[in-house]
Design a protein around this motif. Structure first.
Motif, PDB file in Angstrom:
ATOM      1  N   LEU A  35      -2.644   7.218 -14.450  1.00 38.56           N
ATOM      2  CA  LEU A  35      -4.005   7.606 -14.809  1.00 38.56           C
ATOM      3  C   LEU A  35      -4.867   7.686 -13.561  1.00 38.56           C
ATOM      4  O   LEU A  35      -5.772   8.499 -13.466  1.00 38.56           O
ATOM      5  N   LYS A  36      -4.585   6.802 -12.623  1.00 39.03           N
ATOM      6  CA  LYS A  36      -5.436   6.692 -11.439  1.00 39.03           C
ATOM      7  C   LYS A  36      -4.619   6.062 -10.320  1.00 39.03           C
ATOM      8  O   LYS A  36      -3.814   5.164 -10.586  1.00 39.03           O
ATOM      9  N   THR A  37      -4.802   6.520  -9.085  1.00 38.19           N
ATOM     10  CA  THR A  37      -4.107   5.863  -7.970  1.00 38.19           C
ATOM     11  C   THR A  37      -5.128   5.376  -6.948  1.00 38.19           C
ATOM     12  O   THR A  37      -6.217   5.934  -6.816  1.00 38.19           O
ATOM     13  N   TYR A  38      -4.763   4.334  -6.235  1.00 41.38           N
ATOM     14  CA  TYR A  38      -5.630   3.704  -5.238  1.00 41.38           C
ATOM     15  C   TYR A  38      -4.935   3.714  -3.891  1.00 41.38           C
ATOM     16  O   TYR A  38      -3.748   3.383  -3.811  1.00 41.38           O
ATOM     17  N   HIS A  39      -5.679   4.054  -2.847  1.00 43.51           N
ATOM     18  CA  HIS A  39      -5.140   4.011  -1.492  1.00 43.51           C
ATOM     19  C   HIS A  39      -5.698   2.774  -0.799  1.00 43.51           C
ATOM     20  O   HIS A  39      -6.868   2.726  -0.448  1.00 43.51           O
ATOM     21  N   THR A  40      -4.851   1.795  -0.652  1.00 43.02           N
ATOM     22  CA  THR A  40      -5.270   0.507  -0.114  1.00 43.02           C
ATOM     23  C   THR A  40      -5.019   0.457   1.390  1.00 43.02           C
ATOM     24  O   THR A  40      -3.912   0.745   1.836  1.00 43.02           O
ATOM     25  N   PRO A  41      -6.045   0.103   2.162  1.00 39.11           N
ATOM     26  CA  PRO A  41      -5.886   0.091   3.627  1.00 39.11           C
ATOM     27  C   PRO A  41      -4.949  -1.045   4.086  1.00 39.11           C
ATOM     28  O   PRO A  41      -4.606  -1.919   3.295  1.00 39.11           O
ATOM     29  N   PRO A  42      -4.548  -1.010   5.350  1.00 36.96           N
ATOM     30  CA  PRO A  42      -3.586  -2.004   5.855  1.00 36.96           C
ATOM     31  C   PRO A  42      -4.032  -3.451   5.658  1.00 36.96           C
ATOM     32  O   PRO A  42      -5.209  -3.786   5.774  1.00 36.96           O
ATOM     33  N   TYR A  43      -3.057  -4.287   5.372  1.00 36.11           N
ATOM     34  CA  TYR A  43      -3.258  -5.739   5.324  1.00 36.11           C
ATOM     35  C   TYR A  43      -3.186  -6.265   6.759  1.00 36.11           C
ATOM     36  O   TYR A  43      -2.726  -5.554   7.655  1.00 36.11           O
ATOM     37  N   PRO A  44      -3.582  -7.519   6.985  1.00 35.78           N
ATOM     38  CA  PRO A  44      -3.295  -8.120   8.289  1.00 35.78           C
ATOM     39  C   PRO A  44      -1.806  -7.894   8.623  1.00 35.78           C
ATOM     40  O   PRO A  44      -0.952  -7.948   7.743  1.00 35.78           O
ATOM     41  N   SER A  45      -1.525  -7.633   9.884  1.00 39.09           N
ATOM     42  CA  SER A  45      -0.188  -7.172  10.284  1.00 39.09           C
ATOM     43  C   SER A  45       0.906  -8.188   9.968  1.00 39.09           C
ATOM     44  O   SER A  45       0.825  -9.349  10.367  1.00 39.09           O
ATOM     45  N   THR A  46       1.923  -7.715   9.288  1.00 36.17           N
ATOM     46  CA  THR A  46       3.108  -8.544   9.067  1.00 36.17           C
ATOM     47  C   THR A  46       4.220  -8.151  10.034  1.00 36.17           C
ATOM     48  O   THR A  46       5.097  -8.935  10.310  1.00 36.17           O
ATOM     49  N   HIS A  47       4.178  -6.908  10.522  1.00 38.80           N
ATOM     50  CA  HIS A  47       5.161  -6.446  11.508  1.00 38.80           C
ATOM     51  C   HIS A  47       4.448  -6.345  12.852  1.00 38.80           C
ATOM     52  O   HIS A  47       3.638  -5.441  13.055  1.00 38.80           O
ATOM     53  N   ASN A  48       4.739  -7.250  13.736  1.00 38.66           N
ATOM     54  CA  ASN A  48       4.066  -7.299  15.028  1.00 38.66           C
ATOM     55  C   ASN A  48       5.110  -7.074  16.104  1.00 38.66           C
ATOM     56  O   ASN A  48       6.072  -7.844  16.205  1.00 38.66           O
ATOM     57  N   LEU A  49       4.926  -6.031  16.898  1.00 37.95           N
ATOM     58  CA  LEU A  49       6.019  -5.580  17.757  1.00 37.95           C
ATOM     59  C   LEU A  49       5.545  -5.108  19.120  1.00 37.95           C
ATOM     60  O   LEU A  49       4.385  -4.723  19.281  1.00 37.95           O
ATOM     61  N   GLY A  50       6.449  -5.122  20.086  1.00 37.80           N
ATOM     62  CA  GLY A  50       6.322  -4.300  21.279  1.00 37.80           C
ATOM     63  C   GLY A  50       5.629  -4.874  22.494  1.00 37.80           C
ATOM     64  O   GLY A  50       5.564  -4.225  23.521  1.00 37.80           O
ATOM     65  N   THR A  51       5.126  -6.111  22.415  1.00 39.24           N
ATOM     66  CA  THR A  51       4.256  -6.623  23.469  1.00 39.24           C
ATOM     67  C   THR A  51       4.988  -7.161  24.705  1.00 39.24           C
ATOM     68  O   THR A  51       4.342  -7.613  25.646  1.00 39.24           O
ATOM     69  N   TRP A  75     -12.612  -2.628 -13.224  1.00 39.11           N
ATOM     70  CA  TRP A  75     -11.732  -1.847 -14.111  1.00 39.11           C
ATOM     71  C   TRP A  75     -10.290  -1.903 -13.608  1.00 39.11           C
ATOM     72  O   TRP A  75      -9.353  -2.127 -14.386  1.00 39.11           O
ATOM     73  N   ALA A  76     -10.129  -1.734 -12.306  1.00 44.85           N
ATOM     74  CA  ALA A  76      -8.779  -1.802 -11.732  1.00 44.85           C
ATOM     75  C   ALA A  76      -8.163  -3.171 -12.004  1.00 44.85           C
ATOM     76  O   ALA A  76      -7.006  -3.281 -12.436  1.00 44.85           O
ATOM     77  N   MET A  77      -8.935  -4.233 -11.794  1.00 41.01           N
ATOM     78  CA  MET A  77      -8.400  -5.581 -12.011  1.00 41.01           C
ATOM     79  C   MET A  77      -8.124  -5.824 -13.498  1.00 41.01           C
ATOM     80  O   MET A  77      -7.164  -6.516 -13.847  1.00 41.01           O
ATOM     81  N   ASP A  78      -8.944  -5.233 -14.370  1.00 34.29           N
ATOM     82  CA  ASP A  78      -8.695  -5.358 -15.811  1.00 34.29           C
ATOM     83  C   ASP A  78      -7.360  -4.714 -16.183  1.00 34.29           C
ATOM     84  O   ASP A  78      -6.761  -5.051 -17.212  1.00 34.29           O
ATOM     85  N   HIS A  79      -6.925  -3.755 -15.360  1.00 32.93           N
ATOM     86  CA  HIS A  79      -5.658  -3.071 -15.644  1.00 32.93           C
ATOM     87  C   HIS A  79      -4.525  -3.569 -14.776  1.00 32.93           C
ATOM     88  O   HIS A  79      -3.534  -2.878 -14.569  1.00 32.93           O
ATOM     89  N   TYR A  80      -4.679  -4.791 -14.275  1.00 35.27           N
ATOM     90  CA  TYR A  80      -3.665  -5.342 -13.383  1.00 35.27           C
ATOM     91  C   TYR A  80      -2.266  -5.248 -13.990  1.00 35.27           C
ATOM     92  O   TYR A  80      -1.306  -4.884 -13.326  1.00 35.27           O
ATOM     93  N   ASP A  81      -2.152  -5.557 -15.256  1.00 37.72           N
ATOM     94  CA  ASP A  81      -0.817  -5.547 -15.874  1.00 37.72           C
ATOM     95  C   ASP A  81      -0.303  -4.129 -16.132  1.00 37.72           C
ATOM     96  O   ASP A  81       0.849  -3.945 -16.505  1.00 37.72           O
ATOM     97  N   HIS A  82      -1.158  -3.143 -15.904  1.00 43.26           N
ATOM     98  CA  HIS A  82      -0.733  -1.750 -16.056  1.00 43.26           C
ATOM     99  C   HIS A  82      -0.505  -1.071 -14.699  1.00 43.26           C
ATOM    100  O   HIS A  82      -0.428   0.145 -14.622  1.00 43.26           O
ATOM    101  N   MET A  83      -0.429  -1.888 -13.667  1.00 44.04           N
ATOM    102  CA  MET A  83      -0.329  -1.332 -12.307  1.00 44.04           C
ATOM    103  C   MET A  83       1.087  -1.350 -11.781  1.00 44.04           C
ATOM    104  O   MET A  83       1.861  -2.268 -12.043  1.00 44.04           O
ATOM    105  N   ALA A  84       1.404  -0.309 -10.982  1.00 40.16           N
ATOM    106  CA  ALA A  84       2.608  -0.308 -10.155  1.00 40.16           C
ATOM    107  C   ALA A  84       2.139  -0.207  -8.714  1.00 40.16           C
ATOM    108  O   ALA A  84       1.025   0.259  -8.456  1.00 40.16           O
TER     109      ALA A  84
END
Ligand SMILES: Cc1cc2nc3c(=O)[nH]c(=O)nc-3n(C[C@H](O)[C@H](O)[C@H](O)COP(=O)(O)OP(=O)(O)OC[C@H]3O[C@@H](n4cnc5c(N)ncnc54)[C@H](O)[C@@H]3O)c2cc1C
Ligand code: SF4
Lengths: 181, 523
Positions: free
Chosen positions: B443-459, B372-381
């Motif tokens: 209508l509905k919101t989704y909480h998407t977990p982290p992607y593979p790290s794009t900001h890698n810092l501090g080592t 359903w979420a993918m069917d509404h891809y064009d309605h997503m922000a």
């Protein structure tokens, strides 16, 4: 705002040029555009997998990512590689044959029908939940999430326009045309 | 002498990596007339090679060498072999970056003093202040053409921005705009303006977005003082018996090992490869790896508190049209421990195409709700949440005891556990992100977990005292005067901001320091 017609209409030229489309038959001409009809069904005549395994896989694929607006051809294309891969890869073949057979045994015991023949979607999905952690289910889901959603024709059905650089981007094609707020 | 340089030329500065840090440093040194060789593991893909296709570009230029993950972070579960999304190509991750270019806030350089002792966190103040960095931030913004600075107009807002801005306004937020982006809003520096193509993460086909690939690197090469050797992966840094580095060993395009001599070596391989290279260069004299007397090499790995909120509306948004990340709400970026955490976070527009959305929206997800979420891809922000995470000694890059890369070297293991502060901040950010979209009518919101790290810092962090970190305020290692670290590994703490502007700023400043020290005969 400019919205996307999600019904699948591709120009004959683009359709014939696109590699994935060659497997599919060309159906009725509607409104000047060619509508894709289901391909000569791979699932009915696999070369290396058993017909039962193939039809079970196809139904599983539909139930994993159920888009009512997409006919079977998209799902067949998405799992289309397994038949040829099975010829080269005995482990994969065994995983598919054994995994689908086990699912069908489960389906028979629970609902008195092979998985693909169970009418009620909730019943089928219930069975999928039971096998969610098996290698076959995991592989199928992980492969499908790419092979289904990476099809250009699927993009259009979901309202995604794909590449835009060759059309000059969206600067004059609606990047800020939202007018309903 | 003009480029190319000989392998036994020990007067050159060698830089490992050609991304934000290495590419900038190379140009800045070359502009001073300093002979420099950049060794870059990846190939050279010019703009004409970029395609508007997510998986194809990902496959073409991502760093896909063997890596492992451990720890309780969700990425280790969802993407066990891909802890980070980093580019392996000339230009490094600046080929794929989105261009968001924010300065650190003054208090973020004094995290230990401002936040106090946070249990389990290895907080430390930077040996630097915002004031000291300001002139270099100015130069970096000017170089990169950052919108909203130096009189450069901001970009126009796209549909995804309009939705976020409407929600922000209704929620009472006031600090929202189309961002400070290293993307030309008007022609500048010989590059055109943004065509709103919408594939910023796949390489900008119009060249409007700053990348070292087609700015710093050719500018440096034009001086005759910079040579960039692509498909050359550095395997080890050599040193002599006085403990100074003398050059590097690398595998060339044919896999043949070469040894490049050097007067100074600067490591800018991004925060997984940089410490890995120091650790893989262990010797009898430096058994724990180079520049590691503090034991801090590879530790304090930070990746920012991240998460995304996607929202479905009853009308179309078509968020994929136009810039990927030109939109920001900064009302939560300040320090306010009353929210239940230290540090702050930014909310930035984000769009993924259908292929990446399917892979990342809900990793492992399937069934009717997902479809359903993918069917509404064009309605997503969509928006990305990015905030300061806590440095922890146990979050670290180590050498894997068994897994090896294609050169037979131990692969890096990336271990990460979220700190309680990260978890509380993420919960707050998810709730605020949803509130923004609900205020705009979601209508509905989704909480998407982290992607593979794009900001890698501090080592390889910066510290005043040698026992607290790896490099000093110039990025020069405490232990080895002619060995520098020139990328985000230097960050003492992460701040709430996307890191690249600060990486570039530090590289400009480091180049000046190296030039000065060379002139003074100290290097
Ligand atoms: C999709 C995406 C979007 C992003 N958006 C933003 C944004 O909007 N704003 C922002 O601030 N940041 C953003 N980032 C992060 C930004 O790209 C990085 O912070 C920045 O590029 C890091 O610079 P760096 O020099 O440390 O490393 P990189 O730019 O990654 O460059 C490191 C280079 O070193 C090379 N290398 C590594 N090891 C070796 C070796 N042993 N020998 C030779 N070469 C080696 C690599 O191949 C690579 O080319 C984004 C990143 C991604 C992936
Ligand atoms: S949206 Fe603008 S910056 Fe992004 S890729 Fe397109 S032209 Fe480049």
């Amino acid at each position: 705002m400019r919205t996307i017609d999600k019904r699948l209409r591709v120009s004959r030229r683009r359709f014939l040029a696109s590699g994935t489309a060659t497997a599919a038959g060309v159906g009725a001409v509607a409104g000047g555009a060619v509508v894709i009809a289901p391909a000569g069904s791979w699932a009915e005549s696999p070369a290396n997998l058993s017909p039962e395994a193939a039809s079970t896989l196809l139904k599983m694929a539909r139930d994993i990512f159920p888009h009512d607006a997409l006919d079977d051809s998209y799902y067949q294309r998405a799992i289309g590689g397994y038949d040829a891969e099975a010829a080269e890869d005995a482990d994969l073949k065994a995983m598919i044959e054994d995994g689908t057979a086990a699912l069908n045994t489960r389906a028979q015991a629970r609902h008195g029908a092979a998985y693909a023949d169970i009418e009620n979607e909730d019943d089928r999905v219930g069975l999928l939940h039971e096998i969610e952690t098996t290698p076959l289910f995991r592989k199928l889901r992980a492969d499908l999430v790419v092979s289904l959603y990476n099809q250009t024709e699927v993009w259009q059905r979901l309202g995604y326009e794909g590449p835009s650089a060759d059309q000059g981007g969206y600067i004059n094609r609606g990047f800020d045309d939202l007018d309903w707020l | 002498m003009a480029a190319p340089f000989a392998l036994d030329d020990d007067s050159v500065v060698v830089i490992v990596g050609s991304g934000a840090g290495g590419g900038t440093l190379g140009n800045e040194l070359a502009q001073q007339g300093i002979d420099t060789v950049i060794l870059e593991a990846g190939g050279r893909h010019e703009i004409a090679d970029f395609v508007n296709n997510e998986w194809e570009m990902f496959g073409k230029i991502s760093w896909l060498d063997a890596r492992t993950t451990s720890g309780s972070w969700r990425v280790a579960h969802d993407f066990p072999g891909l802890p980070a999304w980093i580019v392996k190509a000339v230009g490094g991750s600046t080929v794929h970056w989105a261009g968001a270019s924010l300065r650190f806030q003054a208090h973020e350089f004094r995290a230990r003093s401002e936040y106090g002792a946070v249990h389990g966190a290895n907080l430390l103040d930077w040996p630097l202040t915002l004031e000291e960095l300001e002139p270099y931030y100015d130069r970096a913004e000017d170089k990169m053409g950052v919108t909203g600075t130096h009189g450069i107009p901001r970009l126009p807002g796209n549909n995804n921005y309009k939705v976020m801005a409407a929600g922000a306004e209704r929620l009472g937020y006031t600090k929202y705009h189309t961002g400070n982006m290293a993307i030309n809003s008007q022609p500048r520096d010989g590059r055109g303006s943004c065509l709103q193509i919408g594939f910023c993460f796949q390489g900008c086909r119009s060249g409007a977005k700053w990348s070292t690939l087609y700015t710093e690197i050719p500018n440096g090469e034009d001086t005759g003082h910079l040579e960039v050797r692509s498909q050359c992966q550095v395997l080890q840094i050599d040193h002599d018996d006085t403990g100074r580095v003398t050059g590097v060993v690398y595998a060339d395009a044919d896999g043949v090992q070469q040894r490049q001599k050097a007067r100074v070596v600067c490591v800018a391989g991004n925060s997984i490869e940089s410490p890995r290279l120091l650790l893989n260069s262990a010797s009898a004299m430096f058994p724990d790896g180079l520049a590691n007397s503090s034991g801090q090499v590879g530790r304090n790995y930070m990746r920012h508190m991240t998460g995304s909120v996607y929202a479905v509306f009853d009308k179309p948004v078509n968020m994929y049209r136009g810039t990927t990340m030109a939109g920001i709400i900064q009302d939560e970026a300040h320090l306010d421990p009353a929210r239940g955490f230290v540090g702050g976070y930014e909310m930035e527009t984000l769009s993924l195409g259908v292929p990446f959305m399917a892979a990342f929206l809900d990793p492992g997800g399937w069934g009717r709700d997902f479809a359903w979420a993918m069917d509404h891809y064009d309605h997503m922000a969509g928006m990305w949440l990015v905030g300061e995470d806590m440095p922890q000694e146990t979050n670290r890059i180590t050498l894997h005891p068994e897994v090896k890369d294609q050169h037979g070297l131990p692969a890096p293991d990336v271990h990460f556990d979220d700190h309680q502060n990260d978890i509380r901040m993420r919960a707050h950010a998810f709730a605020q992100g949803s509130a923004v979209y609900e205020a705009a009518g979601a209508l509905k919101t989704y909480h998407t977990p982290p992607y593979p790290s794009t900001h890698n810092l501090g080592t390889c962090r910066m510290s005043e005292r040698p026992e607290d970190g790896v490099v000093n305020k110039w990025g020069q290692t405490h232990d080895i005067p002619n060995l520098f670290v020139s990328d985000g590994s230097q960050f003492t703490t992460g701040g709430a901001e996307n890191p690249t502007l600060t990486i570039v700023t530090l590289a400009i400043r480091q180049a000046e320091h190296i030039g000065r020290e060379m002139a003074a005969g100290n290097l």
